[in-house]
Scaffold this active site. Structure first.
Site, PDB file in Angstrom:
ATOM      1  N   ARG A 151     -30.881  79.417  -3.618  1.00 50.58           N
ATOM      2  CA  ARG A 151     -30.350  79.051  -4.926  1.00 50.58           C
ATOM      3  C   ARG A 151     -29.819  77.610  -4.877  1.00 50.58           C
ATOM      4  NH1 ARG A 151     -28.611  84.027  -3.267  1.00 50.58           N
ATOM      5  NH2 ARG A 151     -29.090  85.823  -4.608  1.00 50.58           N
ATOM      6  N   HIS A 199     -34.328  76.691 -11.060  1.00 49.75           N
ATOM      7  CA  HIS A 199     -34.161  78.030 -10.497  1.00 49.75           C
ATOM      8  C   HIS A 199     -35.488  78.765 -10.380  1.00 49.75           C
ATOM      9  CE1 HIS A 199     -31.758  81.482  -9.294  1.00 49.75           C
ATOM     10  NE2 HIS A 199     -32.457  82.240 -10.111  1.00 49.75           N
ATOM     11  N   ARG A 204     -36.964  79.239  -6.944  1.00 49.47           N
ATOM     12  CA  ARG A 204     -36.577  80.431  -6.174  1.00 49.47           C
ATOM     13  C   ARG A 204     -37.537  81.579  -6.478  1.00 49.47           C
ATOM     14  NH1 ARG A 204     -32.674  83.382  -3.504  1.00 49.47           N
ATOM     15  NH2 ARG A 204     -32.127  85.421  -4.369  1.00 49.47           N
ATOM     16  N   HIS A 243     -30.542  89.648  -0.480  1.00 52.10           N
ATOM     17  CA  HIS A 243     -30.266  90.820  -1.304  1.00 52.10           C
ATOM     18  C   HIS A 243     -30.135  92.108  -0.495  1.00 52.10           C
ATOM     19  CE1 HIS A 243     -32.177  88.826  -5.095  1.00 52.10           C
ATOM     20  NE2 HIS A 243     -31.005  88.318  -4.767  1.00 52.10           N
ATOM     21  N   TYR A 276     -29.710  87.319  13.360  1.00 54.74           N
ATOM     22  CA  TYR A 276     -30.175  85.933  13.355  1.00 54.74           C
ATOM     23  C   TYR A 276     -31.322  85.698  14.328  1.00 54.74           C
ATOM     24  CZ  TYR A 276     -30.229  80.882  13.720  1.00 54.74           C
ATOM     25  OH  TYR A 276     -30.630  79.581  13.742  1.00 54.74           O
TER      26      TYR A 276
END
Length: 374
Positions: A205, A312, A315, A337, A346
């Site tokens: 974002r 946007h 994205r 999400h 990671y």
């Protein structure tokens, strides 16, 4: 005497007023004080039926103080907002919605007086004056306020009962091709070229990109770490805030084909030091969405993209490009999400499936550049 002792004591009483109408009186179950019903009745029978209903409500624990709903919506809504634990930006937006869209109509109305018909009429009027997303947000906040009023036993039923009023169908946003992404990036002023590329090929974002620091970029593994997101208040104040959920803190691999662009940008345009912002304004200040908007529109126009593509939408483009070959779980994790904490995954993400997703994006870039896959 025995008969009198065995006789059940009557609940409340009814009496005829000078006007000829009948009044109901009963003991308040909370205070024990004698009180009169809110309305009077044309006949004694009607009054006795009403008294029986009040007695039944008290017995069932369903009685609500008629005076409780006399609190004005505006007073209650502002107290409701004050009691909520919200981020500063969210609180500011809620306050703005309440002030601009709810208080003018409902501010001075008692809670108990608001009806579903009034809510429906207000919503219909609002839709003629402002966009549906704003009306939906206002309705959602009003419903939440009145749900709390129900919990507080100020009203018995929430009048916000309009089916479908709490959501709207988001129009399908445009998806740029890889060629279009590079066309816009190449048309952008140099200091923002990488901003366009990372938005499209990582799906971050604007706020996440604006808050990136040098220490968040891993040029050895071709990845970046999302730790925060920039927010801008209506006053113009900028601040970094934590993601809404643990999933927002995450590593995201980017195509290694972008490494030259990343390194070149860090050398030429990023702020100084490990905590220097990756993207800064022309004068070295923090990047602002409002200041960037004109640069975006100019580059989009110069690239020959006539459709109203917002920043946007990059994205959305990144979501679409990355979806090829990625499972739902992987895609949700990449976009921030999912629920697993990013710190625990990671290494797996950088060296595992997320790297494969980034590599597929890199293949698309090489194809666009006319380079053969090795």
């Amino acid at each position: 005497m025995a008969n009198k002792q065995g006789k059940r004591r009557r609940f409340g009483s009814v009496r005829q007023l000078k006007s000829g109408r009948w009044q109901v009186r009963y003991r308040d179950p909370n205070t024990g004080q004698l009180r009169s019903a809110e309305q009077t009745y044309a006949t004694k029978t009607d009054a006795e039926v009403a008294l029986a209903q009040i007695e039944a409500d008290i017995t069932r624990g369903a009685w609500a103080d008629p005076d409780a709903g006399k609190v004005h919506f505006g007073e209650y809504a502002l107290a409701w907002l004050k009691d909520r634990k919200l981020e500063d930006r969210t609180r500011e937006r809620h306050e703005s919605v309440i002030r601009l869209h709810l208080l003018p109509t409902f501010g001075k109305r008692p809670l108990s007086s608001i009806t579903t018909a009034q809510v429906r009429s207000w919503r219909t009027q609002c839709l003629t004056q402002t966009g549906e997303p704003t009306v939906v947000k206002a309705y959602q906040i009003m419903r939440a306020v009145l749900n709390t009023a129900v919990d507080d036993e100020l009203i018995r039923r929430n009048p916000c009962r309009i089916k479908g009023a709490d959501h709207y169908d988001v129009p399908e946003r445009p998806v740029l091709s890889v060629a279009e992404v590079f066309a816009v990036a190449d048309a952008m002023i140099p200091r923002y070229r990488l901003l366009v590329l990372l938005a499209a090929f990582t799906g971050l974002r604007f706020g996440e990109l604006a808050s990136l620091r040098r220490r968040d970029i891993d040029t050895e593994n071709g990845a970046l770490m999302v730790r925060r997101s920039q927010a801008e208040m209506q006053t113009g104040a900028l601040f970094d805030k934590a993601p809404k959920s643990a999933a927002g803190v995450r590593p995201v691999a980017f195509p290694t084909e972008l490494l030259p662009d990343v390194k070149g940008h860090l050398e030429s345009f990023a702020g100084a030091g490990r905590d220097g912002h990756v993207f800064v304004g022309p004068r070295g200040g923090q990047l602002r969405r409002s200041n960037f908007r004109d640069d975006w529109i100019n580059a989009r126009t110069k690239a020959g993209i006539t459709e109203a593509v917002h920043f946007h939408d990059l994205r959305h483009t990144g979501n679409t490009l990355a979806a090829s070959g990625a499972s739902l779980r992987e895609l949700m994790t990449r976009m921030g999400h999912s629920t697993p904490r990013a710190a625990l995954i990671y290494q797996h993400m950088v060296n595992g499936r997320d790297r494969e997703i980034a590599d597929r994006l890199g293949s698309m870039i090489r194809k666009e550049r006319g380079e053969a896959d090795s």
